[in-house]
Design a protein around this motif. Structure first.
Motif, short mmCIF file in Angstrom:
data_model
loop_
_atom_site.label_atom_id
_atom_site.label_comp_id
_atom_site.label_asym_id
_atom_site.label_seq_id
_atom_site.Cartn_x
_atom_site.Cartn_y
_atom_site.Cartn_z
N UNK A 63 -5.90 -3.27 2.00
CA UNK A 63 -5.40 -1.99 2.50
C UNK A 63 -4.21 -2.18 3.44
N UNK A 64 -4.31 -3.13 4.34
CA UNK A 64 -3.18 -3.38 5.25
C UNK A 64 -1.98 -3.94 4.49
N UNK A 65 -2.25 -4.83 3.53
CA UNK A 65 -1.18 -5.47 2.77
C UNK A 65 -0.42 -4.45 1.92
N UNK A 66 -1.13 -3.50 1.32
CA UNK A 66 -0.46 -2.45 0.54
C UNK A 66 0.60 -1.75 1.39
N UNK A 67 0.22 -1.37 2.59
CA UNK A 67 1.13 -0.67 3.49
C UNK A 67 2.26 -1.59 3.94
N UNK A 68 1.92 -2.82 4.30
CA UNK A 68 2.92 -3.76 4.80
C UNK A 68 3.97 -4.11 3.76
#
Length: 171
Positions: A63-68
């Motif tokens: 989830x964090x990687x998608x945004x990043x």
């Protein structure tokens, strides 16, 4: 009973208003990921966000990687270098964050998709084909290459996230 999404996939709903034709597939992929995240993470317990089944990446990481990644690709597409905030976020993507909730992480990605689509609407065909560089090594790319990478990357991580969610819920 197998659950189903309520609408056809985004790409089957027609063009997205004001998005250049060449960027329609990228916009569709980002919106598809944005729509599917809450569907696949419905009732996913926050306390399992950072579990790493079989040593694989956690749901929280995805989830964090998608945004990043989307944020970084937008910066490169705009011809900007990454900021220290972006580097710090990158370093934090795999670190257990007890304050984040599934809902908040989904909302962060969805907001970044809204920003991405607003940027897409500012582009024309000549800009889309413009050369850009990536990273400190200034590897060659283009605006369209960066935006397509962001879109396909989101779909790839959505698939990995779905598999991880299924495994974590089953155990």
């Amino acid at each position: 009973m197998t659950k189903k999404l309520k609408q056809p996939e985004v790409w089957l709903r027609g063009p997205i208003e004001e998005i250049p034709q060449l960027l329609q597939p990228a916009a569709h992929a980002l919106l598809q990921t944005s729509e599917e995240l809450p569907y696949w993470l419905d009732e996913f317990p926050d306390e399992q966000l950072w579990e790493k089944p079989a040593g694989r990446a956690s749901v929280g990481f995805h989830l964090k990687h998608l945004t990043g990644v989307l944020d970084r690709m937008l910066s490169y597409a705009q011809g900007s270098a990454l900021t220290q905030v972006q580097f710090d976020y990158l370093k934090s993507e795999g670190i257990k964050d007890k304050t984040s909730t599934t809902e908040a992480l989904i909302a962060n990605f969805q907001q970044k998709v809204v920003q991405a689509l607003a940027y897409f609407k500012t582009l024309d065909e000549s800009t889309i084909k413009s050369a850009r560089t990536v990273g400190r090594k200034e590897l060659p790319s283009t605006v369209i290459g960066l935006l397509f990478h962001a879109a396909e990357h989101s779909q790839r991580h959505l698939g990995q996230l779905i598999a991880t969610v299924s495994f974590v819920k089953a155990n």
